[in-house]
Design a protein around this motif. Structure first.
Motif, PDB file in Angstrom:
ATOM      1  N   HIS A 115      75.841  33.478  -3.506  1.00 37.85           N
ATOM      2  CA  HIS A 115      75.010  32.468  -2.481  1.00 37.85           C
ATOM      3  C   HIS A 115      73.975  32.914  -1.701  1.00 37.85           C
ATOM      4  CE1 HIS A 115      78.938  30.465  -2.770  1.00 37.85           C
ATOM      5  NE2 HIS A 115      79.859  31.502  -2.183  1.00 37.85           N
ATOM      6  N   PRO A 116      73.594  32.787  -2.927  1.00 36.18           N
ATOM      7  CA  PRO A 116      71.586  32.541  -2.259  1.00 36.18           C
ATOM      8  C   PRO A 116      70.989  32.173  -1.628  1.00 36.18           C
ATOM      9  CG  PRO A 116      71.650  32.759  -4.681  1.00 36.18           C
ATOM     10  CD  PRO A 116      72.817  32.645  -4.412  1.00 36.18           C
ATOM     11  N   ASP A 117      71.190  31.174  -1.734  1.00 39.17           N
ATOM     12  CA  ASP A 117      70.542  30.061  -1.022  1.00 39.17           C
ATOM     13  C   ASP A 117      70.708  30.228   0.405  1.00 39.17           C
ATOM     14  OD1 ASP A 117      73.031  29.598  -1.540  1.00 39.17           O
ATOM     15  OD2 ASP A 117      73.026  27.536  -1.102  1.00 39.17           O
ATOM     16  N   LEU A 118      72.393  30.584   0.859  1.00 37.29           N
ATOM     17  CA  LEU A 118      72.603  31.267   1.541  1.00 37.29           C
ATOM     18  C   LEU A 118      71.824  31.780   2.481  1.00 37.29           C
ATOM     19  CD1 LEU A 118      76.556  29.964   1.738  1.00 37.29           C
ATOM     20  CD2 LEU A 118      74.826  28.702   2.676  1.00 37.29           C
ATOM     21  N   VAL A 119      71.696  32.976   2.172  1.00 35.65           N
ATOM     22  CA  VAL A 119      71.142  34.264   2.699  1.00 35.65           C
ATOM     23  C   VAL A 119      69.369  33.468   2.966  1.00 35.65           C
ATOM     24  CG1 VAL A 119      70.013  36.180   1.660  1.00 35.65           C
ATOM     25  CG2 VAL A 119      72.225  36.165   0.743  1.00 35.65           C
ATOM     26  N   ARG A 120      68.276  32.856   1.941  1.00 33.32           N
ATOM     27  CA  ARG A 120      67.159  32.283   2.463  1.00 33.32           C
ATOM     28  C   ARG A 120      67.388  31.240   3.473  1.00 33.32           C
ATOM     29  NH1 ARG A 120      67.391  32.228  -3.175  1.00 33.32           N
ATOM     30  NH2 ARG A 120      68.236  30.416  -3.900  1.00 33.32           N
ATOM     31  N   SER A 121      68.744  30.633   3.600  1.00 35.82           N
ATOM     32  CA  SER A 121      68.835  29.609   4.891  1.00 35.82           C
ATOM     33  C   SER A 121      69.189  30.808   6.033  1.00 35.82           C
ATOM     34  CB  SER A 121      69.705  29.207   5.252  1.00 35.82           C
ATOM     35  OG  SER A 121      69.804  28.302   3.909  1.00 35.82           O
ATOM     36  N   ILE A 122      69.596  32.299   6.063  1.00 35.97           N
ATOM     37  CA  ILE A 122      69.612  33.030   6.861  1.00 35.97           C
ATOM     38  C   ILE A 122      68.410  33.984   7.873  1.00 35.97           C
ATOM     39  CG2 ILE A 122      70.690  35.232   8.066  1.00 35.97           C
ATOM     40  CD1 ILE A 122      73.047  34.088   6.173  1.00 35.97           C
ATOM     41  N   VAL A 123      67.776  33.647   6.775  1.00 36.60           N
ATOM     42  CA  VAL A 123      66.026  34.239   6.782  1.00 36.60           C
ATOM     43  C   VAL A 123      65.492  33.074   7.162  1.00 36.60           C
ATOM     44  CG1 VAL A 123      64.389  35.268   5.520  1.00 36.60           C
ATOM     45  CG2 VAL A 123      66.996  35.709   5.311  1.00 36.60           C
ATOM     46  N   ALA A 124      65.251  32.286   6.322  1.00 34.19           N
ATOM     47  CA  ALA A 124      64.560  30.547   7.643  1.00 34.19           C
ATOM     48  C   ALA A 124      65.154  30.624   8.882  1.00 34.19           C
ATOM     49  CB  ALA A 124      64.412  29.992   6.048  1.00 34.19           C
ATOM     50  N   GLU A 125      66.054  30.840   9.049  1.00 32.50           N
ATOM     51  CA  GLU A 125      66.755  30.889  10.297  1.00 32.50           C
ATOM     52  C   GLU A 125      65.897  31.198  11.730  1.00 32.50           C
ATOM     53  OE1 GLU A 125      70.039  27.913  10.511  1.00 32.50           O
ATOM     54  OE2 GLU A 125      69.791  27.206   9.131  1.00 32.50           O
ATOM     55  N   GLY A 126      65.548  32.390  11.577  1.00 37.58           N
ATOM     56  CA  GLY A 126      65.121  33.790  12.201  1.00 37.58           C
ATOM     57  C   GLY A 126      66.309  34.485  12.341  1.00 37.58           C
ATOM     58  N   HIS A 127      67.593  34.561  11.326  1.00 39.32           N
ATOM     59  CA  HIS A 127      67.990  35.970  12.390  1.00 39.32           C
ATOM     60  C   HIS A 127      68.205  36.879  11.004  1.00 39.32           C
ATOM     61  CE1 HIS A 127      71.003  32.230  13.293  1.00 39.32           C
ATOM     62  NE2 HIS A 127      70.647  31.863  12.282  1.00 39.32           N
ATOM     63  N   THR A 128      68.849  37.413  11.822  1.00 38.89           N
ATOM     64  CA  THR A 128      68.483  39.280  11.213  1.00 38.89           C
ATOM     65  C   THR A 128      69.834  39.592   9.481  1.00 38.89           C
ATOM     66  OG1 THR A 128      67.711  40.212  12.965  1.00 38.89           O
ATOM     67  CG2 THR A 128      68.914  42.027  11.676  1.00 38.89           C
ATOM     68  N   LEU A 129      69.442  40.107   8.894  1.00 35.00           N
ATOM     69  CA  LEU A 129      70.827  40.531   8.115  1.00 35.00           C
ATOM     70  C   LEU A 129      70.486  41.840   8.427  1.00 35.00           C
ATOM     71  CD1 LEU A 129      68.303  38.940   4.959  1.00 35.00           C
ATOM     72  CD2 LEU A 129      71.254  37.961   6.036  1.00 35.00           C
ATOM     73  N   CYS A 130      71.848  42.390   7.665  1.00 36.08           N
ATOM     74  CA  CYS A 130      72.357  43.734   8.022  1.00 36.08           C
ATOM     75  C   CYS A 130      73.320  44.243   6.866  1.00 36.08           C
ATOM     76  CB  CYS A 130      73.691  43.552   9.222  1.00 36.08           C
ATOM     77  SG  CYS A 130      74.901  44.841   9.055  1.00 36.08           S
ATOM     78  N   ASN A 131      73.375  44.509   6.035  1.00 37.72           N
ATOM     79  CA  ASN A 131      74.086  45.454   4.620  1.00 37.72           C
ATOM     80  C   ASN A 131      75.239  45.893   5.106  1.00 37.72           C
ATOM     81  OD1 ASN A 131      74.883  46.220   2.627  1.00 37.72           O
ATOM     82  ND2 ASN A 131      73.179  47.295   1.143  1.00 37.72           N
ATOM     83  N   HIS A 132      76.549  45.131   4.308  1.00 33.31           N
ATOM     84  CA  HIS A 132      77.695  45.135   4.965  1.00 33.31           C
ATOM     85  C   HIS A 132      78.073  45.969   3.555  1.00 33.31           C
ATOM     86  CE1 HIS A 132      81.367  45.211   7.666  1.00 33.31           C
ATOM     87  NE2 HIS A 132      81.724  43.954   6.792  1.00 33.31           N
ATOM     88  N   SER A 133      77.960  46.586   2.643  1.00 35.18           N
ATOM     89  CA  SER A 133      78.284  46.960   0.586  1.00 35.18           C
ATOM     90  C   SER A 133      78.033  45.639   0.288  1.00 35.18           C
ATOM     91  CB  SER A 133      79.831  47.448   1.305  1.00 35.18           C
ATOM     92  OG  SER A 133      81.088  46.670   1.087  1.00 35.18           O
ATOM     93  N   TRP A 134      78.330  46.209  -1.057  1.00 30.12           N
ATOM     94  CA  TRP A 134      78.977  45.089  -1.766  1.00 30.12           C
ATOM     95  C   TRP A 134      80.210  44.744  -1.691  1.00 30.12           C
ATOM     96  CZ3 TRP A 134      75.302  43.225  -5.298  1.00 30.12           C
ATOM     97  CH2 TRP A 134      76.185  42.318  -6.550  1.00 30.12           C
ATOM     98  N   ARG A 135      81.467  44.956  -1.675  1.00 38.84           N
ATOM     99  CA  ARG A 135      82.612  44.320  -1.850  1.00 38.84           C
ATOM    100  C   ARG A 135      82.962  44.533  -0.730  1.00 38.84           C
ATOM    101  NH1 ARG A 135      84.404  45.820  -8.146  1.00 38.84           N
ATOM    102  NH2 ARG A 135      82.961  44.805  -8.653  1.00 38.84           N
ATOM    103  N   HIS A 136      82.810  45.201   0.594  1.00 44.43           N
ATOM    104  CA  HIS A 136      83.710  45.521   1.524  1.00 44.43           C
ATOM    105  C   HIS A 136      84.878  46.188   1.357  1.00 44.43           C
ATOM    106  CE1 HIS A 136      86.497  44.583   5.022  1.00 44.43           C
ATOM    107  NE2 HIS A 136      85.089  44.044   5.611  1.00 44.43           N
TER     108      HIS A 136
ATOM    109  N   LEU B  57      72.352  50.410  -2.049  1.00 44.13           N
ATOM    110  CA  LEU B  57      70.982  49.808  -2.673  1.00 44.13           C
ATOM    111  C   LEU B  57      71.195  48.526  -3.740  1.00 44.13           C
ATOM    112  CD1 LEU B  57      69.043  53.352  -4.477  1.00 44.13           C
ATOM    113  CD2 LEU B  57      68.975  51.765  -2.274  1.00 44.13           C
ATOM    114  N   ARG B  58      72.235  48.180  -4.397  1.00 50.07           N
ATOM    115  CA  ARG B  58      72.753  47.388  -5.175  1.00 50.07           C
ATOM    116  C   ARG B  58      72.622  46.037  -4.234  1.00 50.07           C
ATOM    117  NH1 ARG B  58      78.419  46.170  -8.489  1.00 50.07           N
ATOM    118  NH2 ARG B  58      77.292  44.561 -10.064  1.00 50.07           N
ATOM    119  N   THR B  59      73.246  46.482  -2.725  1.00 52.00           N
ATOM    120  CA  THR B  59      73.944  45.016  -1.994  1.00 52.00           C
ATOM    121  C   THR B  59      72.089  44.431  -1.096  1.00 52.00           C
ATOM    122  OG1 THR B  59      75.743  46.088  -0.829  1.00 52.00           O
ATOM    123  CG2 THR B  59      74.997  44.350  -0.167  1.00 52.00           C
TER     124      THR B  59
END
Length: 285
Positions: free
Chosen positions: A138-159, A176-178
């Motif tokens: 869901h890369p579109d949701l990641v773009r929305s998170i960033v566009a709306e000014g929120h901070t991103l945090c790496n939470h591993s590849w598959r939890h 790194l993959r994440t």
């Protein structure tokens, strides 16, 4: 000149020469020796230095870039038992009186948009700890998170809650993959944090984080919304446990998050009345 006069002159000359020589010697003894000496250098303590490297007069190098934790403001009260460093030194407080809301395990096409809509409605910025597989889906949701000014945090590849038990190379490859997936979705994103699935921190995970420039991010308030206990229970837990400087753990994926969304809708106006809410800050290189 008579012989007597010549002898007298000679005596006087000898006496004068002797007096001049004595004066020269006396003068030399009164002048301090200007030659350099090594006396005392062996024990000198001009500054610490490596044994195989001479002391330097240069100023120390500036610390490597990183996100320093700001000093707590004077009105910041205790966060409870978790106001100090978390497991293996992971961050559990914002470092000020501000409160940070964090959302784990997304992005999710059903729940993440609802959380984003509520945050936007109340003008609140938060931190989203995203899972690599979900980012890739869901890369579109990641773009929305960033566009709306929120901070991103790496939470591993598959939890993977057992990631910390793996080799440092395996942990590093996972993180790194994440990161790569996040940047593929949102090239302008800045990733400054890592949250270990389940909060199962280990020394190797923290060490890898340090090598990648990621701050290990824990929490101080856990309403256990991942168990889906219902909106009222989630709301009550967050309301009663949250104090100045708290980092609140919630989830926008990984199961039925209707309770989280409903609780968040009631919590946001109340939290805004009590605290200033912030996304965890990111230092852009």
């Amino acid at each position: 000149m008579s012989g007597a006069t010549a002898r007298a002159t000679g005596v006087v000359t000898v006496v004068l020469a002797a007096l001049l020589a004595s004066a020269f010697v006396l003068g030399r003894s009164l002048v301090p020796d200007q030659r350099p000496t090594t006396t005392g250098l062996a024990g000198a303590t001009a500054g610490p230095h490596y044994a195989d490297q001479p002391p330097s007069t240069e100023l120390p190098a500036a610390p490597a870039p990183g996100r320093p934790i700001p000093e707590a403001s004077p009105d910041a009260g205790p966060v409870g038992d978790d106001d100090g460093p978390g497991p293996f030194g992971a961050q559990t407080a914002t470092g000020s009186a501000r409160v940070a809301l964090t959302f784990d395990d997304g992005p999710d096409p059903r729940w993440t948009p609802q959380v984003l809509a509520l945050l936007s409605q109340y003008g609140v910025k938060a931190t989203f700890c995203v899972v690599g597989e979900n980012v890739a889906s869901h890369p579109d949701l990641v773009r929305s998170i960033v566009a709306e000014g929120h901070t991103l945090c790496n939470h591993s590849w598959r939890h993977d809650v057992n990631l910390g038990k793996r080799s440092p190379d395996a942990i590093r490859a996972d993180l790194l993959r994440t990161n790569d997936a996040i940047l593929a979705a949102a090239p302008d994103a800045h990733i400054a944090y890592y949250r270990q699935p389940g909060g199962v921190w280990t020394a190797p995970v923290v060490s890898v984080c340090a090598g990648l420039g990621l701050t290990p991010l824990h929490w101080s308030v856990d309403p256990s919304d991942w168990k889906a206990p219902g909106a009222t229970t989630i709301e009550t837990s967050v309301r009663t446990q949250t104090g100045p400087g708290a980092i609140v753990l919630m989830h926008d994926a990984g199961g039925d998050r209707s309770g989280t969304v409903a609780a968040l809708q009631r919590l946001l106006p109340e939290l805004l009345a009590r605290f200033e809410l912030e996304p965890l800050p990111v230092r852009v290189p």
